[in-house]
Design an enzyme around this catalytic site. Sequence first.
Site, PDB file in Angstrom:
ATOM      1  CE  LYS A   1       9.491 -29.230  17.539  1.00 40.85           C
ATOM      2  NZ  LYS A   1      10.014 -30.574  17.696  1.00 40.85           N
TER       3      LYS A   1
ATOM      4  CB  THR B   1       9.951 -31.784  13.897  1.00 41.85           C
ATOM      5  OG1 THR B   1      10.790 -30.909  14.659  1.00 41.85           O
ATOM      6  CG2 THR B   1       9.398 -32.806  14.841  1.00 41.85           C
TER       7      THR B   1
HETATM    8  O1  13P Z   1      12.250 -30.978  19.337  1.00 45.71           O
HETATM    9  C1  13P Z   1      12.946 -31.773  18.744  1.00 45.71           C
HETATM   10  C2  13P Z   1      13.934 -31.375  17.729  1.00 45.71           C
HETATM   11  O2  13P Z   1      14.108 -29.997  17.678  1.00 45.71           O
HETATM   12  C3  13P Z   1      12.759 -33.223  19.006  1.00 45.71           C
HETATM   13  O3  13P Z   1      11.727 -33.682  18.208  1.00 45.71           O
HETATM   14  P1  13P Z   1      10.871 -34.944  18.658  1.00 45.71           P
HETATM   15  O4  13P Z   1      10.353 -34.626  20.036  1.00 45.71           O
HETATM   16  O5  13P Z   1       9.794 -35.084  17.627  1.00 45.71           O
HETATM   17  O6  13P Z   1      11.792 -36.128  18.671  1.00 45.71           O
END
Ligand code: 13P
Length: 327
Positions: free
Chosen positions: A191, A248
Amino acid sequence: MMTSFQSVAVIGAGAWGTALAALAARARRDVVLHARNSESAKQIAATRANPKLSGVRLDASIKVTGDIALAADADIILIATPAQDLRAAVTALAPHLAATKPVIACAKGIERGTHKFMTEVIAEAAPNAIPAILSGPSFAADVARGLPTAVTLAAQDETLASTLVQALGSATFRPYHTTDVRGVEIGGAAKNVLAIAAGIAIGRKLGASAQAALTTRGFAELARLGRACGARSETMAGLSGLGDLILTCSSPQSRNLALGIALGRGEQRPREKLAEGEFTAPVLVELAASQDVDMPVSNAVAAILSGALTIDEAIESLLTRPFKAEG
Ligand SMILES: O=C(CO)COP(=O)(O)O
Ligand SMILES: NC(=O)C1=CN([C@@H]2O[C@H](COP(=O)(O)OP(=O)(O)OC[C@H]3O[C@@H](n4cnc5c(N)ncnc54)[C@H](OP(=O)(O)O)[C@@H]3O)[C@@H](O)[C@H]2O)C=CC1
């Protein structure tokens, strides 16, 4: 051993580690937060604040330490370093693990070079560890503030997974248990790469329709890789797969999305914050190729990050793929 789980150690005192310590304290566990740098440990202990997660006050009950042996004494150990640092953290922990106990990976990624998933790295680096993984849509800032969150917690043994959920869950932090370890690992790793693609589309102003198409086709490739690696389709469509992909790919809070937006706008990459997708992209596409799984969106992200394609060339390559049946 499986019934008590009163004490919890978190290794890695970054944004996520700090939030995990807060949630374990909220679940009324005895919590130790370990920072590898003893000066940082002292500073966090004294100020009850961590610059990596600003605006959050650490509960007085949380012990902050630079002593890995103290962390190794806990009943459950959570590893909250970046994915590429997880092996080093577990290797440092391993000699202090006197008894067999659960070690839960909280990082999202796949190890570069070895193509190993986080629980595989734990099993290799610490023979006394029972590996598990926690992943799902949850920003550290939301979790630390006690906003409602639901995630997935996977271990090979269902009773263990469910006991870990009982130990860490609370009204506002709701883990669902599963034995589909691999499915949870694939969702969390992929993701982040797909969120970079979504960010590029935003930065390039491709429009909301393109954004929805990219997220959906991104999910198709995440699910395809999951199937090839033996994961369950419910896991890929669950919190740690589709759930985290939606969060995300759509939240400005996401560092992976922010990296993509900067790339799409032709700006400098924001270097000060960790964007795991940047490290996962090359290993994800290598893994997919080795399994003969088609992942065009992830391939485009990896090619942009390595400089093999410009953003315009990558978009062109996606838009000129032959039409085919959906799936
Ligand atoms: O894993 C995350 C939310 O579930 C955090 O996302 P980011 O690392 O893109 O900030
Ligand atoms: N932030 C979030 O919202 C969420 C993050 N995650 C995942 O959690 C992982 C960590 O992210 P995050 O906390 O945000 O990152 P941060 O950059 O905020 O923190 C990473 C921390 O790991 C520490 N660290 C690095 N290497 C080691 C090591 N070998 N031993 C001990 N500690 C080490 C760093 O220590 P030092 O300061 O000394 O460099 C730093 O404190 C990532 O995989 C991320 O995808 C998952 C869900 C939510």
